[in-house]
Design a protein around this motif. Structure first.
Motif, PDB file in Angstrom:
ATOM      1  N   ALA A   1      40.726  32.120  39.201  1.00  0.00           N
ATOM      2  CA  ALA A   1      41.154  31.747  40.547  1.00  0.00           C
ATOM      3  C   ALA A   1      40.079  32.181  41.523  1.00  0.00           C
ATOM      4  O   ALA A   1      40.190  33.203  42.181  1.00  0.00           O
ATOM      5  CB  ALA A   1      42.478  32.407  40.890  1.00  0.00           C
TER       6      ALA A   1
ATOM      7  N   TRP B   1      35.592  40.169  48.664  1.00  0.00           N
ATOM      8  CA  TRP B   1      34.761  41.237  48.081  1.00  0.00           C
ATOM      9  C   TRP B   1      33.638  40.686  47.234  1.00  0.00           C
ATOM     10  O   TRP B   1      32.696  41.385  46.899  1.00  0.00           O
ATOM     11  CB  TRP B   1      35.637  42.169  47.245  1.00  0.00           C
ATOM     12  N   ASN B   2      33.719  39.377  46.890  1.00  0.00           N
ATOM     13  CA  ASN B   2      32.833  38.850  45.868  1.00  0.00           C
ATOM     14  C   ASN B   2      31.994  37.671  46.345  1.00  0.00           C
ATOM     15  O   ASN B   2      30.832  37.538  45.982  1.00  0.00           O
ATOM     16  CB  ASN B   2      33.713  38.398  44.685  1.00  0.00           C
TER      17      ASN B   2
ATOM     18  N   PRO C   1      47.083  39.250  41.114  1.00  0.00           N
ATOM     19  CA  PRO C   1      48.268  39.598  41.912  1.00  0.00           C
ATOM     20  C   PRO C   1      49.332  40.371  41.125  1.00  0.00           C
ATOM     21  O   PRO C   1      49.912  41.325  41.666  1.00  0.00           O
ATOM     22  CB  PRO C   1      48.797  38.233  42.379  1.00  0.00           C
TER      23      PRO C   1
ATOM     24  N   SER D   1      47.620  37.034  48.144  1.00  0.00           N
ATOM     25  CA  SER D   1      48.320  35.923  47.502  1.00  0.00           C
ATOM     26  C   SER D   1      49.239  36.436  46.393  1.00  0.00           C
ATOM     27  O   SER D   1      48.880  37.360  45.656  1.00  0.00           O
ATOM     28  CB  SER D   1      47.301  34.952  46.901  1.00  0.00           C
ATOM     29  N   VAL D   2      50.390  35.819  46.295  1.00  0.00           N
ATOM     30  CA  VAL D   2      51.264  36.117  45.161  1.00  0.00           C
ATOM     31  C   VAL D   2      51.541  34.818  44.388  1.00  0.00           C
ATOM     32  O   VAL D   2      52.492  34.735  43.614  1.00  0.00           O
ATOM     33  CB  VAL D   2      52.605  36.752  45.624  1.00  0.00           C
TER      34      VAL D   2
ATOM     35  N   VAL E   1      32.438  45.748  39.371  1.00  0.00           N
ATOM     36  CA  VAL E   1      32.047  44.400  39.796  1.00  0.00           C
ATOM     37  C   VAL E   1      30.627  44.150  39.303  1.00  0.00           C
ATOM     38  O   VAL E   1      29.785  45.035  39.400  1.00  0.00           O
ATOM     39  CB  VAL E   1      32.086  44.278  41.334  1.00  0.00           C
TER      40      VAL E   1
ATOM     41  N   HIS F   1      42.920  32.999  33.399  1.00  0.00           N
ATOM     42  CA  HIS F   1      43.474  33.140  34.752  1.00  0.00           C
ATOM     43  C   HIS F   1      42.363  33.078  35.787  1.00  0.00           C
ATOM     44  O   HIS F   1      42.134  34.027  36.519  1.00  0.00           O
ATOM     45  CB  HIS F   1      44.197  34.484  34.911  1.00  0.00           C
TER      46      HIS F   1
ATOM     47  N   ALA G   1      36.249  41.696  36.867  1.00  0.00           N
ATOM     48  CA  ALA G   1      37.240  40.656  37.141  1.00  0.00           C
ATOM     49  C   ALA G   1      36.665  39.603  38.082  1.00  0.00           C
ATOM     50  O   ALA G   1      35.838  39.904  38.934  1.00  0.00           O
ATOM     51  CB  ALA G   1      38.461  41.283  37.793  1.00  0.00           C
ATOM     52  N   ALA G   2      37.111  38.351  37.907  1.00  0.00           N
ATOM     53  CA  ALA G   2      36.684  37.281  38.815  1.00  0.00           C
ATOM     54  C   ALA G   2      37.519  37.313  40.096  1.00  0.00           C
ATOM     55  O   ALA G   2      37.064  36.930  41.149  1.00  0.00           O
ATOM     56  CB  ALA G   2      36.818  35.934  38.134  1.00  0.00           C
ATOM     57  N   HIS G   3      38.754  37.730  39.963  1.00  0.00           N
ATOM     58  CA  HIS G   3      39.579  37.964  41.147  1.00  0.00           C
ATOM     59  C   HIS G   3      40.533  39.114  40.834  1.00  0.00           C
ATOM     60  O   HIS G   3      40.650  39.539  39.680  1.00  0.00           O
ATOM     61  CB  HIS G   3      40.333  36.703  41.561  1.00  0.00           C
TER      62      HIS G   3
ATOM     63  N   TYR H   1      46.173  40.838  32.477  1.00  0.00           N
ATOM     64  CA  TYR H   1      46.313  40.165  33.770  1.00  0.00           C
ATOM     65  C   TYR H   1      47.698  40.397  34.354  1.00  0.00           C
ATOM     66  O   TYR H   1      47.853  40.560  35.563  1.00  0.00           O
ATOM     67  CB  TYR H   1      46.061  38.663  33.587  1.00  0.00           C
TER      68      TYR H   1
END
Lengths: 794, 275
Positions: free
Chosen positions: A256, A462-463, B221, A263-264, B237, A254, B216-218, B198
Motif C-alpha cells: 500500500a 516518512w518514506n 494499520p 488509515s484503517v 527503514v 500487503h 516495511a513499505a508502509h 502484518y
C-alpha cells in the motif's frame, strides 16, 4: 599456410561461432539482471571485450605454437567455448556474491572478481578462436572481420527473437547450439564431424536435462524471499529481452504505497509482480473499496487536478496508480510502459488475468515516455511519474530521461491549462532526489512560470515525497484543501505558498526539518544553493540526464568526518566501484598489452613502432566504443525501449563495420585516404548527434519497425567508415609477424573495454557532447598516428 | 545507583538526541559522566537485565569478542546515535550472538555487520539491534511484540529486557529453525509463532512496544491498532544490506500517531538550510 584454409568454410565457422558468442553476450546481460542487478549487466560488454583482449594477448605470445596446430587449436577453442557456457553458469551460481553487502564485507570484492573470471572464460575461448583465425589468415583480414561482424549481428537478431518468445533458457541453448554447429564444421572429415556433433549434442542435452543453464534470482532478491513465505506460489513467469516478469500469489501480500498512518482501510486483495526477481509492485484484484487508495499520498495530485481528469501514468507501480485515478473519477487513463508483457497482464481487451483487468477507460501504450509525448497530440490534466532511488550496484549510472529539463518542458506542453505534474520519489537519508527534481523543474519551467514557488507543492510521509507542479498558479482554495487533507491523513508539507516552518515536520518528524529548509533555500537562491550543497543537485538535461548519482568530491572530507567507516554508503558506492573497476581495468589492460612484447619475435617485429601501434589500435577501440555507446543512449529517445535501441544500434554498427571491412578487402583501399574518411566520419557523427531532434520530429508518425529500420540505417552509415580503420591498420602491420594481428586486435579490444567503462562516467561529469568530442579526438589521434609509424614496417 | 535509575538518566539524555541534535555538545558532557557510571557498573557486575543468568553461562569462549563488540558500539563516532542504555549494553554482553549466526559466518559473528542467515534474510548489524532495543525503551514487565523473528537474536535481546516477548516469523524454514534454537537455549519464555506479522499477534492482545525487524513499505494499520496508548513502535527503514535508518512510531494517549525518523549519521548542508 595451407591454401585450403582460406576457403569459405573457415569464414562460415567464424560467422557461426561469432553468432554464438554474441548471442551468449546478450543472454548474459539477462542472467546478470536476474541473478544480481541489472546495473551490473551494463558491464557485460566490457567483460566480453576483456575476454577478447586477453585471449588475443595470449595468442600473440604463443603465435608460432598455435599456427602449427591451427586446426586442432580451433576445434579445442570452440569446444572449450561450448562447455564453458554451462560450467561458468554452474560455478557462478555457487559463488555467494551479494552486491548489497559489498560495502560491508570485503570478501564480496573477491566474489565479484570470481564472478567476472567465471564469465570471462567463455569469451576468452571464443575470442581465442577468432584471434586464431585472424592470425592464421591475416592476409584476408578484411573479409574475415566482415564475416565475423555479420555473424555477430545475426546472433543478436536470433537471440532477441528467442528472448521475445518467452524463455531465457532457450536463448542460452541457442548459443550452445551455434557453438556446437561451429564445432562440427571446424572438423576436417565426416567421421570427425560426426563425433563432434555427438559431443556437442550430448553437452547441449545434459545442460538442458540437468538444468545446468537454468537461471534463478539469488537469495537476497525479493522474489525468493517472498516465495519462501507461507503459501506463496509462483503463478506466472515470462522472459523478454527487457525483463523477466514473475507473478506471485500469497496471502501475506500487503502493498500500500504511501498509505496514511491514520488509515484503517482494508487493503484490496493483491498479487505481487516482480521484474528480474525484484522491483515488487502490486496487482490489485477486484477492487470495490477505494478507501486505501484515497488515503494514500499517491492520491494527492487528484486534490488539485480537474474534476474528471485525463491522466497519463508513466512507468512504475502502474496498476495501483491506475486504480487511484479510477478512485479519483478519472475520465481516461493512459499507462505508458516499454514492456508489452507487463501491460498485457491487466489491460483490455485481452488481459491475461481476468481478476486484474482494468476498466476500459484505462489504456496501455507500449512506448517509452519521451517517445510517447513526442508522438502524441493529446492534452492531459495530470501526468504522474515515480522516480526510483537505487542504493546498490552501479545504480548511480542508471539514466532517467523522464526528469530532464527538456522532458519536463515537453510534459508541460502536453498539460491542459489547469494541468498538474506529479512526481513521486522515495526519500534518501538526506534530501537530494527531490532537490534535484525541483532544481530541474526550476530550470525547465522558470521562464514560463515566473516564480516556481507559486506553482509548487511538496508533500511527504516518512518514506515518499510527492512533488506537484500546477500549470496555473495555486489558488487559495487549493492551498486550504491541501492543508486540510494533509492534516486529516497526517502528511507533512514541505512546500506550499505561504508555508512557515511552524506548519511543517509535524507528523513525520525528520531531524532538523532539512527538506523544508533546503527547498526554501533552493527556491530563493537556486544556483548558489546547488553549487554549495553537500550533494550534486544540478538540473538534469538531455545532455547530462538524471543519473542516480549525487556524490561530489568536494563533500568527501565532510562525509568522511561524519560517517567514519560507513562512508561508502553515503557517497553512492556504485560510482566508486566503477572508478575502481576502470582503474583496475587500465592496469590489467596495460599488462596484457605489454605481455606479448616479452617475446622477442613480436618485440622485434614492432620495434620502433610499439607506441604508435598501441596508440593507433587503442584510439580506434576507444573511439568506436564511445560512438556506439553514445548512439545507444541517443536513440533510446526514438525507439520505444532501451533493448530495441541497443539492438538497432548494435545491428547497424556491426553490419556497417563489417561492410567497411569488406570494402577494404575488396578494393584495397589505401591508408592515405583515412584522413578523408575521418573528416566524413566526424561530419556524420556530429550531424547525427545534433540532428536527433530532427529525427524525432520526422519519425513521430512512423511505425516502430520503420523507426527501428531508420536507426539501423542511420548508425550503419558512419559505421561503414569506422569499419575501414581497423583492417587498414591490420593490413599495415600483419606482415611484421604472425602474432602482430592478434596483438593489435587485442589492443583494440582492451581500449574498447575502457570505452565502455568510461562512457557513463564521462556522461555523469561532462555530458554526452563531451563523449562525442572525445570519440572524434580518438579517431583523429589514430589517423595522425598511422602514416608516421605503422607504414614503416610494411 | 540502581540500573533503573541509570536507565532513566540515559533515556532522558538519549531521548533528546533525535530532535535536538544541535544540543549534542551539551549531551556529550552528560554522556561522559555516564560513561564513568557505566564503567563502575561493569566493574562491580551489578545485574540490570532480566534473564541472562538463567539462560546463558556467565562466561563463554567468545565473551572477549562480545565485550569488544559492545565497546565498539559505544565508541561510534561523531554524529552517530550512541548506545548508552546500560540494560541494553548488558543484554548485548549477555546474549551470545554467535549462537544465532549460521556456521559459515561464525568468524564474523561479532563484527558490526549484517550477516546472511538464508532465505534472503539477515541477522541485523549489532548496532541496529542495540539501537532498536534502546529506542524501544523497554522496562521489565512490558509486553513486547517482534515482527520478523529471523535468527532470533533480537528476540533474545528483548527477552533480556522483559519477560513478555512475543515474536512472529513468516518464512517457514526460518521459523522452524529459530523455534528449535529457542528450545535449545531454553528461551521458552519467548512466545513464538509462524505467521504473517502484518495483522499482528492473533487475538486481542495489546502491546507496549512493537519492533518490526523487517523493513516495511508502509506501517500496517492492524499493527498500529495493537499498539497501546503511549506505545512505541520501532521500524528500520531502507535496504537491509544498505544504510538503514530507524523510525519510531508513537501513539499518544488520544490515539494520535506520528513518526520520527532517526539518522544514524547526521549531515548538515554546507550552506542555506537551518544549521
Amino acid at each position: 599456410m595451407n591454401n585450403a584454409d582460406t576457403r569459405l568454410p573457415a569464414g562460415t565457422v567464424l560467422a557461426i561461432v561469432s553468432a554464438g558468442i554474441l548471442s551468449f553476450e546478450i543472454c548474459l546481460t539477462r542472467i546478470f539482471s536476474i541473478q544480481h542487478w541489472h546495473h551490473l549487466s551494463a558491464g557485460i560488454i566490457a567483460l566480453v571485450l576483456l575476454g577478447f583482449g586477453s585471449s588475443a594477448s595470449i595468442m600473440a605470445v604463443f603465435a608460432p605454437f598455435f599456427s602449427r596446430y591451427y586446426r586442432l587449436a580451433g576445434w579445442l577453442f570452440i569446444f572449450l567455448f561450448l562447455i564453458s557456457i554451462p560450467l561458468s553458469m554452474q560455478v557462478a551460481n555457487s559463488i555467494p556474491f551479494n552486491m548489497l553487502a559489498l560495502p560491508w564485507q570485503l570478501e564480496q570484492l573477491g566474489y565479484l572478481a570470481a564472478i567476472v573470471l567465471c564469465f570471462l572464460t567463455p569469451f576468452f575461448f571464443g575470442g581465442a578462436y577468432i584471434a586464431l583465425i585472424f592470425m592464421q589468415m591475416s592476409h584476408v583480414f578484411g573479409r574475415l572481420y566482415a564475416v565475423d561482424l555479420l555473424g555477430a549481428a545475426t546472433g543478436i537478431c536470433l537471440v532477441l527473437l528467442l528472448l521475445e518468445s518467452g524463455s531465457l533458457e532457450n536463448a542460452i541453448l541457442l548459443s550452445m547450439t551455434l557453438a556446437g554447429l561451429g564445432l562440427c564444421m571446424q572438423s576436417n572429415h565426416w567421421p570427425q564431424r560426426l563425433l563432434s556433433g555427438v559431443v556437442a549434442l550430448c553437452l547441449i542435452y545434459c545442460s538442458w536435462q540437468f538444468k545446468l543453464i537454468n537461471v534463478y534470482a539469488n537469495d537476497f532478491k525479493e522474489l525468493p524471499v517472498q516465495l519462501a513465505q507461507q503459501k506463496a506460489r509462483l503463478e506466472w513467469q515470462r522472459d523478454s529481452s527487457n525483463a523477466r516478469l514473475s507473478l506471485v500469489s500469497s496471502p501475506a501480500q500487503h502493498s500500500a504505497p504511501g498509505l496514511s498512518i491514520n488509515s484503517v482501510a482494508n487493503l484490496p486483495d493483491q498479487w505481487h509482480l516482480f521484474a528480474d526477481g525484484d522491483s515488487r509492485q502490486a496487482l490489485l484484484a477486484n477492487v470495490t473499496n477505494f478507501n486505501a487508495l484515497r488515503e494514500s499520498l499517491l492520491f494527492a495530485p487528484y486534490l488539485i487536478a480537474s474534476r474528471r481528469p485525463n491522466v497519463v501514468v508513466l512507468p512504475s507501480n502502474q496498476h495501483w496508480n491506475a486504480w487511484t485515478a479510477i478512485a479519483a473519477g478519472a475520465e481516461r487513463v493512459d499507462l505508458i510502459s516499454d514492456n508489452r508483457d507487463y501491460l498485457k497482464l491487466f489491460t483490455t481487451p485481452n488481459a491475461i488475468f481476468d481478476q486484474f483487468r482494468l476498466p476500459e477507460l484505462v489504456e496501455g501504450r507500449v512506448s517509452n515516455p519521451r517517445a510517447f509525448f513526442e508522438r502524441g497530440h493529446e492534452k492531459y490534466d495530470l501526468i504522474v511519474q515515480h522516480i526510483s532511488n537505487y542504493q546498490y550496484g552501479g545504480a548511480s549510472q542508471q539514466i532517467n530521461y523522464g526528469v530532464t529539463r527538456e522532458a519536463l518542458r515537453q510534459m508541460w506542453r502536453k498539460l491542459t491549462p489547469s494541468g498538474v505534474i506529479g512526481i513521486f520519489v522515495r526519500q534518501s537519508e538526506q534530501p537530494r532526489e527531490q532537490l534535484k527534481i525541483i532544481s530541474t523543474l526550476a530550470a525547465a519551467l522558470g521562464s514560463e512560470l515566473g516564480q516556481l514557488s507559486h506553482h509548487l507543492i511538496v508533500l511527504r510521509d516518512w518514506n515518499t515525497s510527492a512533488i506537484l507542479v500546477t500549470k496555473s498558479p495555486l489558488q487559495d482554495t487549493h492551498i486550504s484543501h491541501i492543508k486540510a487533507w494533509s492534516k486529516r491523513w497526517a502528511f507533512d508539507i514541505d512546500a506550499l505558498p505561504g508555508l512557515s516552518a511552524a506548519d511543517t515536520n509535524k507528523f513525520h518528524v525528520k531531524p532538523d526539518n532539512l527538506a523544508f529548509h533546503a527547498i526554501q533555500a533552493l527556491l530563493e537562491d537556486g544556483a548558489g544553493y546547488q553549487s554549495n550543497y553537500l550533494y550534486q543537485i544540478q538540473p538534469a538535461t538531455d545532455d547530462q540526464p538524471f543519473f542516480h548519482h549525487f556524490f561530489r568530491w568536494q563533500s568527501l572530507p565532510q562525509i568522511l568526518e561524519q560517517t567514519g567507516e560507513r562512508w561508502p554508503l553515503f557517497v553512492g558506492w556504485g560510482y566508486l566501484l566503477s572508478l575502481a573497476c576502470l582503474a583496475v581495468m587500465l592496469v590489467l589492460a596495460w599488462l596484457l598489452i605489454l605481455l606479448p612484447l616479452c617475446r622477442q619475435p613480436l618485440r622485434q617485429a614492432v620495434s620502433g613502432n610499439t607506441l604508435a601501434c598501441i596508440r593507433y589500435f587503442a584510439c580506434l577501440g576507444l573511439g568506436f566504443m564511445l560512438v556506439e555507446m553514445q548512439f545507444i543512449f541517443l536513440f533510446r529517445r526514438i525507439l520505444d525501449t532501451a533493448t530495441l535501441a541497443f539492438a538497432a544500434v548494435i545491428l547497424g554498427m556491426l553490419i556497417g563495420t563489417g561492410t567497411g571491412s569488406f570494402l577494404v578487402h575488396r578494393f584495397k583501399i589505401r591508408s592515405d585516404y583515412l584522413k578523408w574518411f575521418y573528416l566524413c566520419l566526424a561530419l556524420m557523427v556530429l550531424l547525427i548527434s545534433h540532428g536527433i531532434e530532427l529525427f524525432i520530429d520526422l519519425t513521430n508518425e512512423w511505425s516502430i519497425s520503420m523507426r527501428f529500420g531508420l536507426v539501423a540505417i542511420v548508425t550503419l552509415t558512419p559505421a561503414i567508415l569506422m569499419g575501414l580503420f581497423l583492417p587498414i591498420g591490420i593490413r599495415l602491420v600483419r606482415t611484421a609477424g604472425p602474432g602482430v594481428t592478434a596483438w593489435a586486435w587485442g589492443i583494440n579490444g582492451f581500449a574498447s573495454v575502457a570505452g565502455v567503462m568510461l562512457t557513463p562516467l564521462l556522461a555523469i561529469h561532462f555530458g554526452f557532447t563531451t563523449i562525442m568530442l572525445v570519440a572524434l579526438c580518438s579517431y583523429l589521434l589514430a589517423v595522425l598516428s598511422l602514416p608516421k609509424s605503422l607504414g614503416v614496417n610494411t | 545507583m540502581s540500573g533503573r535509575t541509570l536507565s532513566d538518566i540515559s533515556f532522558l539524555v538519549f531521548s533528546s538526541l533525535p530532535l535536538e541534535f544541535a544540543k549534542w555538545s551539551q549531551c556529550q558532557r552528560l554522556l561522559t559522566a555516564q560513561k564513568i557510571v557505566l564503567l563502575a557498573l561493569f566493574v562491580f557486575g551489578i545485574p540490570t537485565v532480566v534473564n541472562s543468568e538463567e539462560n546463558y553461562p556467565a562466561n563463554d569462549e567468545r565473551l572477549g569478542e562480545r565485550q569488544e563488540m559492545v565497546s565498539h558500539l559505544r565508541k561510534y563516532g561523531y554524529g552517530m546515535i550512541k548506545v548508552v542504555d546500560p540494560r541494553v549494553i548488558q543484554a548485548m554482553l549477555a546474549v551470545p550472538r554467535h549462537r544465532f549466526v549460521p556456521a559459515k559466518s561464525q568468524r564474523l559473528a561479532y563484527a558490526d555487520t549484517p550477516l546472511p542467515i538464508g532465505h534472503g534474510q539477515t541477522i541485523s548489524q549489532p548496532y541496529i539491534v542495540a539501537l532498536m532495543s534502546q529506542l524501544a525503551d523497554i522496562e521489565p514487565g512490558m509486553r513486547v511484540l517482534e515482527i520478523g523473528t529471523g535468527s532470533g537474536y533480537q528476540g533474545a535481546i528483548l527477552f533480556e529486557l522483559t519477560d513478555e516477548v512475543y515474536t512472529m516469523e513468516i518464512v517457514t524454514p526460518l521459523a522452524k529453525r529459530t523455534s528449535a534454537l529457542f528450545k535449545t537455549l531454553e528461551l521458552d519464555g519467548i512466545q513464538m509463532i509462524e505467521g504473517d506479522g502484518y495483522f499482528g499477534w492473533p487475538g486481542d492482545l495489546e502491546f507496549d512496544r512493537i519492533l518490526v525487524t523487517a523493513a516495511a513499505a508502509h506501517i500496517p494499520p492492524p499493527l498500529l491498532k495493537q499498539l497501546k496508548p503511549d506505545g512505541i513502535m520501532v521500524i528500520p527503514v531502507g535496504p537491509r544490506w544498505g544504510n538503514q535508518q530507524l523510525m519510531i512510531v508513537r501513539k499518544d494517549q488520544e490515539g494520535k500517531k506520528s513518526t520520527q525518523s532517526l539518522l544514524p549519521v547526521r549531515f548538515v548542508p554546507l550552506t542555506g538550510g537551518k544549521q
